[in-house]
Design an enzyme around this catalytic site. Structure first.
Site, PDB file in Angstrom:
ATOM      1  N   SER A 137      -6.317   1.642 -21.460  1.00 38.94           N
ATOM      2  CA  SER A 137      -5.672   0.575 -22.217  1.00 38.94           C
ATOM      3  C   SER A 137      -5.091  -0.433 -21.248  1.00 38.94           C
ATOM      4  CB  SER A 137      -4.542   1.148 -23.076  1.00 38.94           C
ATOM      5  OG  SER A 137      -3.722   0.117 -23.594  1.00 38.94           O
ATOM      6  N   TYR A 150       2.872   6.935 -24.094  1.00 43.86           N
ATOM      7  CA  TYR A 150       1.450   6.558 -24.140  1.00 43.86           C
ATOM      8  C   TYR A 150       1.074   5.769 -22.885  1.00 43.86           C
ATOM      9  CZ  TYR A 150      -2.824   4.309 -25.971  1.00 43.86           C
ATOM     10  OH  TYR A 150      -4.103   3.838 -26.155  1.00 43.86           O
TER      11      TYR A 150
END
Length: 245
Positions: A137, A150
Site C-alpha cells: 500500500s 496496518y
C-alpha cells in the site's frame, strides 16, 4: 510487444475471495495459469470456482500459522505467488489493542513470510525461476488516520520484499511489491467511510483519482511476467501520483 502468457505455470493467490485478489485470479486463469486460490471465506471460493472452472480453492485463515502449514504445506509446485491477503483494522493509535496489533501482523506480514517460505523452498528444490508479488500500500510510505497497525505491516513488507529479493535472487526468484493508493473495494470503502475525507483525499492525488482494481492487477501481472525480468526488490506505486504531491 510481448503478450502475457502464463500457460504451463502454477500461480498461488492469497486473499483470493474478493477485490484485487479475486480479479488477479480471474485474469491469471484467463491467461492460462493453473491457479490455487486461497481465502478464509468459503462462499467466495465456491462462487470463484464457478466463474473460473479448474481453479483450486483452499479455505484457510492465514492468520493461523499451524492451519496455514496444514493447508499449504503440500501445495505442490508453484511458479508465481501473489501475497494479497490482508486485514485493515481501523483504530486510532491510542485505541489499538494487542489483539488488533497481533491480528494485523499475523495476517498481513507473518503470513507473507510463511507462504513465501513454503513456495520459495519448492522453487529452489525444483531448480526453477519464480516471481513473488507482495500487495502492499502507499501507506508503507505515508501516514493515514486510524491505520497505525496496518501501515506498520506494510512498512515491514517493504523491507521483507527487499530481504527476500536479496536472499532468493541467486535462485532466480524475483520479489517485488505493488503499492496502491485507495482502491474502492469493500476494504477500501471501509477504510474511507467518511465522504468528505474521501473527497479531500482524492483531490490530493495529482491525477484526481484513486486506483482501479484493474490498475493494480495490471501491475501485479507485469511483475509476475518476464516483462519485468530485471526488476526485483522494488515496489511499483499505483498511487495516482500521491507520493509526488
Amino acid at each position: 510487444m510481448m503478450q502475457l502468457n502464463f500457460h504451463g505455470l502454477k500461480a498461488l493467490v492469497t486473499g483470493a475471495g474478493k477485490g484485487i485478489g479475486r480479479d488477479t485470479v480471474k485474469v491469471l486463469h484467463a491467461l492460462g495459469a493453473r491457479v490455487v486460490a486461497v481465502s478464509r471465506t468459503n462462499a467466495d471460493l465456491v462462487s470463484l470456482s464457478k466463474e473460473c472452472p479448474g481453479v483450486e480453492p483452499v479455505c484457510v485463515d492465514l492468520g493461523d500459522w499451524e492451519a496455514t502449514e496444514r493447508a499449504l504445506g503440500s501445495v505442490g509446485p508453484v511458479d508465481l505467488l501473489v501475497n494479497n491477503a490482508a486485514v485493515a483494522l481501523t483504530y486510532p493509535f491510542l485505541e489499538t489493542t494487542k489483539e488488533v496489533f497481533d491480528r494485523s501482523f499475523n495476517v498481513n506480514l507473518r503470513s507473507v513470510f510463511q507462504v513465501s517460505q513454503i513456495v520459495a523452498r519448492g522453487m529452489i528444490d525444483r531448480g526453477v525461476p519464480g516471481s513473488i508479488v507482495n500487495v502492499s500500500s502507499m501507506v508503507a510510505h505515508v501516514t493515514f488516520p486510524n491505520l497505525a497497525a496496518y501501515s506498520c505491516t506494510k512498512g515491514g513488507m517493504t523491507m521483507l520484499t527487499k530481504a527476500m529479493a536479496m536472499e532468493l535472487g541467486p535462485h532466480k526468484i524475483r520479489v517485488n511489491s505493488v503499492n496502491p493508493t485507495v482502491v474502492l473495494t469493500a476494504m477500501g470503502k471501509h477504510v474511507t467511510a467518511d465522504p468528505e475525507v474521501l473527497r479531500k483525499l482524492k483531490e490530493r492525488h495529482p491525477l484526481q483519482k484513486f486506483a482501479e482494481v484493474e490498475d493494480v492487477v495490471n501491475s501485479i501481472l507485469f511483475l509476475l511476467s518476464d516483462l519485468s525480468a530485471s526488476t526485483s526488490g522494488f515496489g511499483i506505486l499505483v498511487d495516482g501520483g500521491y507520493l509526488a504531491s
